[in-house]
Enzyme design. Structure first.
Site, PDB file in Angstrom:
ATOM      1  N   THR A   1      13.772   1.919  -4.382  1.00  0.00           N
ATOM      2  CA  THR A   1      12.603   2.392  -5.124  1.00  0.00           C
ATOM      3  C   THR A   1      12.840   3.713  -5.843  1.00  0.00           C
ATOM      4  OG1 THR A   1      10.422   3.394  -4.758  1.00  0.00           O
ATOM      5  CG2 THR A   1      11.829   3.245  -2.850  1.00  0.00           C
TER       6      THR A   1
ATOM      7  N   TYR B   1       8.349   7.750   3.452  1.00  0.00           N
ATOM      8  CA  TYR B   1       8.687   6.461   2.832  1.00  0.00           C
ATOM      9  C   TYR B   1       9.963   6.595   1.995  1.00  0.00           C
ATOM     10  CZ  TYR B   1       8.436   2.694  -0.650  1.00  0.00           C
ATOM     11  OH  TYR B   1       8.737   1.646  -1.491  1.00  0.00           O
TER      12      TYR B   1
ATOM     13  N   LYS C   1      13.654   4.848   2.660  1.00  0.00           N
ATOM     14  CA  LYS C   1      14.273   3.967   1.666  1.00  0.00           C
ATOM     15  C   LYS C   1      15.658   4.490   1.246  1.00  0.00           C
ATOM     16  CE  LYS C   1      11.291   0.554   0.698  1.00  0.00           C
ATOM     17  NZ  LYS C   1      11.619  -0.871   0.535  1.00  0.00           N
TER      18      LYS C   1
ATOM     19  N   GLU D   1      10.870   6.010  -5.766  1.00  0.00           N
ATOM     20  CA  GLU D   1      10.369   7.068  -4.876  1.00  0.00           C
ATOM     21  C   GLU D   1      11.545   7.833  -4.244  1.00  0.00           C
ATOM     22  OE1 GLU D   1       7.158   7.893  -4.588  1.00  0.00           O
ATOM     23  OE2 GLU D   1       7.263   9.225  -2.848  1.00  0.00           O
TER      24      GLU D   1
ATOM     25  N   TYR E   1       6.879   4.837  12.270  1.00  0.00           N
ATOM     26  CA  TYR E   1       6.773   3.402  11.997  1.00  0.00           C
ATOM     27  C   TYR E   1       7.438   3.067  10.659  1.00  0.00           C
ATOM     28  CZ  TYR E   1       4.861  -1.142  10.896  1.00  0.00           C
ATOM     29  OH  TYR E   1       4.750  -2.455  10.533  1.00  0.00           O
TER      30      TYR E   1
HETATM   31  P1  NAP Z   1       3.514  -4.890  -0.483  1.00  0.00           P
HETATM   32  O1  NAP Z   1       2.589  -5.646  -1.377  1.00  0.00           O
HETATM   33  O2  NAP Z   1       2.998  -3.756   0.301  1.00  0.00           O
HETATM   34  O3  NAP Z   1       4.178  -5.950   0.518  1.00  0.00           O
HETATM   35  C1  NAP Z   1       4.913  -5.539   1.635  1.00  0.00           C
HETATM   36  C2  NAP Z   1       5.304  -6.759   2.435  1.00  0.00           C
HETATM   37  O4  NAP Z   1       6.023  -6.330   3.613  1.00  0.00           O
HETATM   38  C3  NAP Z   1       4.121  -7.588   2.956  1.00  0.00           C
HETATM   39  O5  NAP Z   1       4.472  -8.941   2.938  1.00  0.00           O
HETATM   40  C4  NAP Z   1       3.997  -7.099   4.386  1.00  0.00           C
HETATM   41  O6  NAP Z   1       3.372  -8.019   5.252  1.00  0.00           O
HETATM   42  C5  NAP Z   1       5.456  -6.946   4.749  1.00  0.00           C
HETATM   43  N1  NAP Z   1       5.664  -6.124   5.935  1.00  0.00           N
HETATM   44  C6  NAP Z   1       5.198  -4.867   6.175  1.00  0.00           C
HETATM   45  N2  NAP Z   1       5.600  -4.442   7.392  1.00  0.00           N
HETATM   46  C7  NAP Z   1       6.327  -5.437   7.933  1.00  0.00           C
HETATM   47  C8  NAP Z   1       6.981  -5.604   9.168  1.00  0.00           C
HETATM   48  N3  NAP Z   1       6.971  -4.659  10.115  1.00  0.00           N
HETATM   49  N4  NAP Z   1       7.642  -6.773   9.403  1.00  0.00           N
HETATM   50  C9  NAP Z   1       7.633  -7.765   8.471  1.00  0.00           C
HETATM   51  N5  NAP Z   1       7.009  -7.666   7.287  1.00  0.00           N
HETATM   52  C10 NAP Z   1       6.357  -6.518   7.023  1.00  0.00           C
HETATM   53  O7  NAP Z   1       4.756  -4.342  -1.323  1.00  0.00           O
HETATM   54  P2  NAP Z   1       5.289  -4.779  -2.773  1.00  0.00           P
HETATM   55  O8  NAP Z   1       4.611  -3.947  -3.796  1.00  0.00           O
HETATM   56  O9  NAP Z   1       5.285  -6.252  -2.873  1.00  0.00           O
HETATM   57  O10 NAP Z   1       6.787  -4.239  -2.699  1.00  0.00           O
HETATM   58  C11 NAP Z   1       7.838  -5.059  -2.177  1.00  0.00           C
HETATM   59  C12 NAP Z   1       8.996  -4.180  -1.758  1.00  0.00           C
HETATM   60  O11 NAP Z   1       9.467  -3.439  -2.886  1.00  0.00           O
HETATM   61  C13 NAP Z   1       8.670  -3.133  -0.707  1.00  0.00           C
HETATM   62  O12 NAP Z   1       9.815  -2.982   0.090  1.00  0.00           O
HETATM   63  C14 NAP Z   1       8.411  -1.876  -1.495  1.00  0.00           C
HETATM   64  O13 NAP Z   1       8.679  -0.751  -0.692  1.00  0.00           O
HETATM   65  C15 NAP Z   1       9.405  -2.042  -2.615  1.00  0.00           C
HETATM   66  N6  NAP Z   1       9.076  -1.430  -3.895  1.00  0.00           N
HETATM   67  C16 NAP Z   1       7.869  -1.668  -4.480  1.00  0.00           C
HETATM   68  C17 NAP Z   1       7.592  -1.123  -5.726  1.00  0.00           C
HETATM   69  C18 NAP Z   1       6.276  -1.393  -6.427  1.00  0.00           C
HETATM   70  O14 NAP Z   1       5.965  -0.643  -7.373  1.00  0.00           O
HETATM   71  N7  NAP Z   1       5.527  -2.413  -6.040  1.00  0.00           N
HETATM   72  C19 NAP Z   1       8.563  -0.323  -6.366  1.00  0.00           C
HETATM   73  C20 NAP Z   1       9.783  -0.129  -5.749  1.00  0.00           C
HETATM   74  C21 NAP Z   1      10.040  -0.701  -4.524  1.00  0.00           C
HETATM   75  P3  NAP Z   1       1.745  -8.068   5.411  1.00  0.00           P
HETATM   76  O15 NAP Z   1       1.263  -8.877   4.236  1.00  0.00           O
HETATM   77  O16 NAP Z   1       1.597  -8.725   6.723  1.00  0.00           O
HETATM   78  O17 NAP Z   1       1.265  -6.653   5.361  1.00  0.00           O
HETATM   79  O1  G4F Z   2      -0.172   3.803  -6.675  1.00  0.00           O
HETATM   80  P1  G4F Z   2       0.504   4.786  -5.783  1.00  0.00           P
HETATM   81  O2  G4F Z   2       0.041   4.847  -4.380  1.00  0.00           O
HETATM   82  O3  G4F Z   2       2.063   4.481  -5.892  1.00  0.00           O
HETATM   83  P2  G4F Z   2       3.347   5.363  -5.521  1.00  0.00           P
HETATM   84  O4  G4F Z   2       3.053   6.425  -4.560  1.00  0.00           O
HETATM   85  O5  G4F Z   2       3.995   5.769  -6.798  1.00  0.00           O
HETATM   86  O6  G4F Z   2       4.246   4.288  -4.763  1.00  0.00           O
HETATM   87  C1  G4F Z   2       4.409   2.976  -5.278  1.00  0.00           C
HETATM   88  O7  G4F Z   2       5.502   2.963  -6.159  1.00  0.00           O
HETATM   89  C2  G4F Z   2       6.780   3.245  -5.539  1.00  0.00           C
HETATM   90  C3  G4F Z   2       7.834   3.184  -6.654  1.00  0.00           C
HETATM   91  O8  G4F Z   2       7.940   4.466  -7.254  1.00  0.00           O
HETATM   92  C4  G4F Z   2       7.021   2.193  -4.472  1.00  0.00           C
HETATM   93  F1  G4F Z   2       8.248   2.399  -3.917  1.00  0.00           F
HETATM   94  C5  G4F Z   2       5.940   2.281  -3.418  1.00  0.00           C
HETATM   95  O9  G4F Z   2       6.151   1.272  -2.446  1.00  0.00           O
HETATM   96  C6  G4F Z   2       4.593   2.033  -4.096  1.00  0.00           C
HETATM   97  O10 G4F Z   2       4.576   0.697  -4.555  1.00  0.00           O
HETATM   98  O11 G4F Z   2       0.364   6.255  -6.407  1.00  0.00           O
HETATM   99  C7  G4F Z   2       0.776   6.524  -7.728  1.00  0.00           C
HETATM  100  C8  G4F Z   2       0.345   7.953  -8.084  1.00  0.00           C
HETATM  101  C9  G4F Z   2       0.758   8.983  -7.041  1.00  0.00           C
HETATM  102  O12 G4F Z   2       1.238  10.123  -7.689  1.00  0.00           O
HETATM  103  C10 G4F Z   2      -0.533   9.321  -6.317  1.00  0.00           C
HETATM  104  O13 G4F Z   2      -0.603  10.652  -5.807  1.00  0.00           O
HETATM  105  O14 G4F Z   2      -1.078   7.979  -8.120  1.00  0.00           O
HETATM  106  C11 G4F Z   2      -1.537   9.140  -7.453  1.00  0.00           C
HETATM  107  N1  G4F Z   2      -2.904   8.881  -7.001  1.00  0.00           N
HETATM  108  C12 G4F Z   2      -3.990   9.575  -7.465  1.00  0.00           C
HETATM  109  N2  G4F Z   2      -5.088   9.149  -6.851  1.00  0.00           N
HETATM  110  C13 G4F Z   2      -3.325   8.002  -6.083  1.00  0.00           C
HETATM  111  C14 G4F Z   2      -4.702   8.169  -5.984  1.00  0.00           C
HETATM  112  N3  G4F Z   2      -2.646   7.093  -5.354  1.00  0.00           N
HETATM  113  C15 G4F Z   2      -3.375   6.298  -4.516  1.00  0.00           C
HETATM  114  N4  G4F Z   2      -2.724   5.352  -3.802  1.00  0.00           N
HETATM  115  N5  G4F Z   2      -4.728   6.432  -4.370  1.00  0.00           N
HETATM  116  C16 G4F Z   2      -5.431   7.358  -5.092  1.00  0.00           C
HETATM  117  O15 G4F Z   2      -6.646   7.472  -4.932  1.00  0.00           O
END
Ligand code: NAP
Ligand code: G4F
Length: 347
Positions: free
Chosen positions: A134, A157, A161, A136, A104
Site C-alpha cells: 500500500t 497499519y 504492511k 500508506e 491485532y
Molecule cells: P477491505 O474491504 O477492508 O477487506 C479486507 C478483507 O480482509 C475482508 O475480506 C476481511 O474480512 C478480511 N480480513 C480482515 N481480517 C482478517 C483476518 N484476521 N483473517 C482473515 N481475513 C481477514 O479491504 P480492501 O479495500 O478490499 O483492500 C484489500 C487489501 O488491499 C487489504 O490488504 C488492504 O490493506 C490493501 N490495500 C487497499 C487499498 C485501498 O485503497 N482499498 C490500497 C492499498 C492496499 P471481513 O469481511 O470478515 O472483515
Molecule cells: O479513506 P481513508 O480512511 O483511507 P486511508 O487512510 O488513506 O487508507 C486507505 O488507503 C490506503 C492506501 O493509501 C490503504 F492501504 C488502506 O487500507 C485504506 O484503504 O482516509 C483518507 C484520508 C485520510 O487522510 C483521513 O485522515 O481522509 C481523511 N479523513 C478525513 N475525514 C477521513 C475522515 N478518513 C476517514 N476514514 N473518516 C473520516 O471521517
C-alpha cells in the site's frame, strides 16, 4: 484445446478488492477459493452474487473458513487447495483503527503475510504469491512516490504492511518464490467500506437527499490522496501474477486531490454546497497523518501496459450514483449534469 482450469486462493475475498478480484478470476475461467472469517452473522454481501451451493457441480467459487492469525489453518488450506496463485488481500485495512488495535493489526497484516508465505514455501514453492502492499507505507515521503521512494510509515497499519512487504521480498530472494508486491494507492468503488472517507461522503450525500441526516462529520479535510477505481486495480494484481518475473510495482492514478475536493464534487453532483453539510469532528483525526499521496505509475504502464480507466470526477459520480440508488432515489432525477457529460455515470 485449453488446459485444466487454474486455481487461485484469495484471502480477504469478502472485502472490496476481494469481491472484484473474484469476479475477474471467474471471468478468466479460474476456480476461485476464498478464505472467509467465521462470524455470528453472515458477511458475504459483496460476493453473494457469485455464491454457489456446495452441492452444485462444476463450482467456480469455493469458500473456506479460516483466519490470518491461524497458521495451522493456513498451512492446511494451502496443502488442500494447492492453488497456482495466492492473492493475499486479507487485512485489518483501516488506518485509524490500527492506532486503536496496533497489536491485532500487526498480527493479521504483518505476521499473517509471513504465515502464508511460509505455508507456500513449505508446501509448494511453485505457487505464485501476490501481496496487497500500500501507498500508506510511504508515509511522509514527499510526492510523487514511486518504486524508488523509501518507506516512512505513519501508522501501525503502514508499519505492519512494510513488514509484510519486506517478508514478501525476503521469501522471493531467500527461497526463489514468485512473490510480488503491488503497491496500490487508494482505490474506491460503490463497494468501499462505509467508514473510509470517500464512501462515508457519498453515502452521506445520498442520506441527506433522502432526508435521513443533515450533516456528515469528517476529520482532516486537507489530506491529499491519489484515488482510483477499484476494478482497475484488481486487474493490475492479476497482470502482475502473469509476468515472467516477480516485480514490486506502484499502481496509482497519478493525480492528487484533497478530502475537501472530494466532498465538494460529491455534493455538487446533486446540486448541493458541501459547506452546508460537512462539519469537522476532531475524533476523526489521526495521531499521525499521511499528508499527501500521489503515485508515479510509469513503470507499471511501461512494463504491463496498465492504465487507470476512470477519472477522479467520474469516480465521485459513480459512487454518488450507487449510493443514491441504494437509498431508493433516482440519480437521473437528482444528479446535476456535469458540464458536457451525461447526468449519470453508470458502470
Ligand atoms: P477491505 O474491504 O477492508 O477487506 C479486507 C478483507 O480482509 C475482508 O475480506 C476481511 O474480512 C478480511 N480480513 C480482515 N481480517 C482478517 C483476518 N484476521 N483473517 C482473515 N481475513 C481477514 O479491504 P480492501 O479495500 O478490499 O483492500 C484489500 C487489501 O488491499 C487489504 O490488504 C488492504 O490493506 C490493501 N490495500 C487497499 C487499498 C485501498 O485503497 N482499498 C490500497 C492499498 C492496499 P471481513 O469481511 O470478515 O472483515
Ligand atoms: O479513506 P481513508 O480512511 O483511507 P486511508 O487512510 O488513506 O487508507 C486507505 O488507503 C490506503 C492506501 O493509501 C490503504 F492501504 C488502506 O487500507 C485504506 O484503504 O482516509 C483518507 C484520508 C485520510 O487522510 C483521513 O485522515 O481522509 C481523511 N479523513 C478525513 N475525514 C477521513 C475522515 N478518513 C476517514 N476514514 N473518516 C473520516 O471521517
Amino acid at each position: 484445446m485449453s488446459g485444466p482450469r487454474r486455481r487461485a486462493l484469495v484471502t480477504g475475498i469478502t472485502g472490496q478488492d476481494g469481491s472484484y478480484l473474484a469476479e475477474l478470476l471467474i471471468e478468466k475461467d479460474y476456480e476461485v477459493h476464498g478464505l472467509i472469517r467465521r462470524s455470528s452473522s453472515i458477511n458475504t454481501r459483496r460476493i453473494d452474487h457469485l455464491y454457489q451451493d456446495p452441492h452444485a457441480s462444476d463450482r467456480r467459487l469455493i469458500l473456506h473458513y479460516g483466519d490470518m492469525s491461524d497458521s495451522t489453518r493456513l498451512n492446511r488450506l494451502i496443502d488442500e487447495v494447492r492453488p497456482q496463485e495466492v492473492y493475499n488481500l486479507a487485512a485489518q485495512s483501516h488506518v485509524k483503527v490500527s492506532f486503536e488495535a496496533p497489536e491485532y493489526t500487526g498480527d493479521v497484516d504483518g505476521l499473517g503475510t509471513m504465515r502464508l508465505l511460509d505455508a507456500i514455501h513449505h508446501c509448494d514453492p511453485a505457487i505464485r504469491f501476490y501481496q496487497a502492499s500500500t501507498s500508506e507505507m510511504f508515509g511522509n515521503v514527499p510526492p510523487p512516490q514511486s518504486e524508488d521512494s523509501g518507506f516512512r510509515p505513519r501508522s501501525p497499519y503502514g508499519a505492519s504492511k512494510v513488514y509484510a512487504y519486506w517478508m514478501t521480498v525476503n521469501y522471493r530472494e531467500a527461497y526463489g518464490l514468485f512473490a510480488c508486491n503491488g503497491i496500490l494507492f487508494n482505490h474506491e468503488s460503490p463497494r468501499r467500506g462505509e467508514t473510509f472517507v470517500t464512501r462515508k461522503i457519498t453515502q452521506a450525500v445520498a442520506r441527506i437527499l433522502a432526508g435521513k441526516q443533515d450533516a456528515v462529520y469528517l476529520g482532516n479535510l486537507d489530506a491529499k490522496r491519489d484515488w482510483g477505481y477499484a476494478p482497475d486495480y484488481v486487474r493490475a494484481m492479476w497482470l502482475m501474477m502473469q509476468e515472467a518475473e516477480p516485480l514490486d510495482l506502484v499502481f496509482a492514478s497519478g493525480e492528487t486531490h484533497t478530502v475537501r475536493e472530494f466532498a465538494e464534487l460529491a455534493f455538487a453532483a446533486v446540486g448541493r454546497n458541501w459547506e452546508s453539510h460537512v462539519r469537522v469532528d476532531p475524533a476523526y483525526l489521526r495521531p499521525t497523518e499521511v499528508d499527501a499521496l500521489q503515485g508515479d505509475f510509469s513503470k507499471a504502464r511501461r512494463l504491463l501496459g496498465w492504465e487507470p480507466s476512470v477519472s477522479f470526477p467520474e469516480l465521485v459520480r459513480i459512487m454518488v450514483e450507487a449510493d443514491l440508488r441504494a437509498e431508493g432515489l433516482k440519480p437521473e432525477e437528482v444528479m446535476v449534469r456535469p458540464t458536457g457529460g451525461p447526468a449519470v455515470a453508470s458502470r
